[in-house]
Design an enzyme around this catalytic site. Structure first.
Site, PDB file in Angstrom:
ATOM      1  N   ASP A 150       3.247  -4.783   8.607  1.00 51.20           N
ATOM      2  CA  ASP A 150       1.614  -3.595   8.257  1.00 51.20           C
ATOM      3  C   ASP A 150       0.789  -4.665   8.381  1.00 51.20           C
ATOM      4  OD1 ASP A 150      -0.087  -2.856   7.026  1.00 51.20           O
ATOM      5  OD2 ASP A 150       0.757  -1.945   4.731  1.00 51.20           O
TER       6      ASP A 150
ATOM      7  N   GLN B  91      -4.358  -5.555   6.993  1.00 54.84           N
ATOM      8  CA  GLN B  91      -5.673  -6.210   6.489  1.00 54.84           C
ATOM      9  C   GLN B  91      -5.889  -7.479   7.542  1.00 54.84           C
ATOM     10  OE1 GLN B  91      -7.812  -5.109   4.761  1.00 54.84           O
ATOM     11  NE2 GLN B  91      -6.772  -3.336   3.936  1.00 54.84           N
TER      12      GLN B  91
ATOM     13  N   LYS C  83     -10.477  -0.358  10.604  1.00 53.32           N
ATOM     14  CA  LYS C  83     -10.694  -1.636   9.531  1.00 53.32           C
ATOM     15  C   LYS C  83     -11.383  -2.796  11.034  1.00 53.32           C
ATOM     16  CE  LYS C  83      -6.861  -0.271   6.398  1.00 53.32           C
ATOM     17  NZ  LYS C  83      -8.162   0.109   4.960  1.00 53.32           N
TER      18      LYS C  83
ATOM     19  N   HIS D  44       1.106  -0.899   0.047  1.00 50.08           N
ATOM     20  CA  HIS D  44       0.290  -0.265  -0.325  1.00 50.08           C
ATOM     21  C   HIS D  44       0.808   0.919  -0.429  1.00 50.08           C
ATOM     22  CE1 HIS D  44      -3.169   3.129   1.135  1.00 50.08           C
ATOM     23  NE2 HIS D  44      -4.244   2.147   1.728  1.00 50.08           N
TER      24      HIS D  44
ATOM     25  N   CYS E  97      -4.974   2.389  -3.660  1.00 50.10           N
ATOM     26  CA  CYS E  97      -3.728   2.828  -3.272  1.00 50.10           C
ATOM     27  C   CYS E  97      -2.138   2.132  -3.058  1.00 50.10           C
ATOM     28  CB  CYS E  97      -3.291   3.425  -2.096  1.00 50.10           C
ATOM     29  SG  CYS E  97      -4.678   4.987  -1.186  1.00 50.10           S
TER      30      CYS E  97
END
Ligand code: 7TS
Length: 411
Positions: A199, A202, A225, A122, A365
């Site tokens: 990261d 997600q 999220k 991202h 993104c």
């Protein structure tokens, strides 16, 4: 198995209609919806003990401070961190990654050093490193991907070496759904003395994530999220690494002793939290952790995987649909990106919206990844605990309608 009907009743927004149709929300990778339990926690904070933290010596300030710090401990437990000293509250994943880029990377990296990334990042795990490279002279290297969008392990090992100072990698791709072998990557990176930033934007919302098992040095994720409000995020860091770092932002809250000329820093984690934090957001994030743990993180993951596999199967039935990322039978995140021959993803999204179906269309993104996929944009349906196979059936039905419409217009 999740009790999806029961779960849906906890989300007031799912009862609304869009363009006269029941809302089918398939955009949770962008941001999730919020359950009553989280909304109630926000209301309770603002109506009953709204106050600043760590400052006032009065009942409300003490309660706010106690709940804010309890939230930090709750988040630490949620990701298997040793303790609250490892948890820094930020605005979101992006700010958490930038904190590492500014406070860890900039003072340490020099010409000749390398940062190893993947083309599926991202922009928030890409641009901060481009800025670091520009200001330090460090070089960015990119792992190759396999044709189905997984990390090519041979390429990863070949690029990893004594010059590698940092590996920054997404745990789950927000476009491909690929789950990267982060634990193995961390072990290999540590063998050459590099640190690893994961990261988790997600992954943390969707599956069990344990930082001590992964052994990563940093983990970044966003509350919004994972059922919590916007404006609250987390940076996890190993204590010895955080200890060595200078502050990111300066101001109130993060100081020990201040004179006109200089200052000392507070201990971890407050050294990195300048200014009034998102108190309500942090407390609501703890409520979101409670909600997800009560469902069972393994169950949440399995539900997402089932929906993704069902979506892959159903979408494959539609002529002219191309799917991206690993195929059925491979562990993946709860999302599916696709294109339809002859229809721009934005048009797909607009037509679906008329049917009350919310998906995302665009580059998500991740422009370099789309360049690699050789498409300017994709449509993406992403799932969470409140989605059903029926939602995917609605998506598929609406896609057939989109195709009919375009065939009619083009004829
Ligand atoms: N990393 C990944 C893998 C993401 O998917 C996102 C957000 C971010 C970082 C940034 O998170 P933020 O909370 O700091 O903005 N992804 C998306 C998306 O896929 N659609 O909208 C936002």
């Amino acid at each position: 198995m999740l009790d999806v009907e029961g779960i849906r009743n906890d989300f007031p927004i799912l009862a609304r209609q869009v363009h006269g149709k029941p809302l089918v929300y398939l955009d949770s990778a962008a941001t999730s919806q919020k359950p009553r339990q989280v909304l109630e926690t926000l209301r309770e904070y603002y109506e009953e003990y709204n106050s600043n933290v760590h400052r006032g010596i009065h009942a409300l300030a003490e309660k706010a401070t106690e709940r804010y710090e309890a939230a930090r401990e709750r988040v630490a437990r949620f990701i298997g961190a040793a303790g609250p000293q490892n948890i820094i509250f930020t605005r979101n994943t992006t700010e958490a990654i930038n904190l590492v880029a500014y406070a860890w990377a900039r003072p340490r990296l020099h010409e000749g050093d390398e940062i190893l990334l993947t083309p599926m990042e991202h922009h928030s795990n890409l641009i901060p490193w481009q800025l670091v490279a520009r200001s330090t002279g460090a070089r960015l290297r990119y792992v190759q991907l396999t044709p189905d969008g997984r990390i090519d392990w041979t390429s990863f090992l070949a690029l990893l070496g004594p010059k590698t100072r940092l590996v920054a990698v997404t745990h789950v791709s927000n476009v491909l759904g690929t789950i990267n072998p982060v634990r193995e990557m961390v072990a290999a990176a540590h063998r050459v003395g590099a640190l690893v930033l994961v990261d988790g934007a997600q992954s943390v919302p969707h599956m069990p994530v344990d930082v001590r098992e992964l052994d990563c040095d940093f983990l970044a994720f966003s509350g919004h999220k994972m059922l919590a409000p916007t404006g609250i995020g987390v940076l996890y860091g190993k204590e010895e690494v955080l200890e060595e770092m200078e502050p990111f932002l300066g101001g109130g809250e993060m100081i020990g002793e201040v004179t006109l000329e200089s200052a000392t820093w507070r201990e971890l984690p407050w050294k990195f939290e300048a200014g009034t934090p998102n108190i309500a957001g942090a407390i609501a994030l703890a409520a979101a952790c409670d909600y997800l743990d009560a469902l069972g993180r393994e169950e949440v993951y399995r539900h997402g995987l089932e929906l993704a596999e069902y979506a892959l199967r159903r979408l494959q039935e539609i002529d002219g649909v191309t799917l991206y990322g690993p195929g059925p039978g491979v562990a993946r995140g709860a999302l599916v990106a696709f294109t339809m021959k002859g229809i721009h993803p934005h048009d797909i999204s607009t037509i679906l919206d008329q049917d009350g179906i919310a998906i995302r269309a665009g580059h998500h993104c991740a422009q370099p990844l789309h360049r690699w996929l050789n498409v300017p944009a994709t449509a993406r349906a992403s799932f969470y605990i409140y989605n059903t196979c029926g939602d995917i059936d609605s998506l598929v039905q609406s896609l057939y309608r989109a195709r009919e419409y375009f065939e009619y217009v083009l004829r």
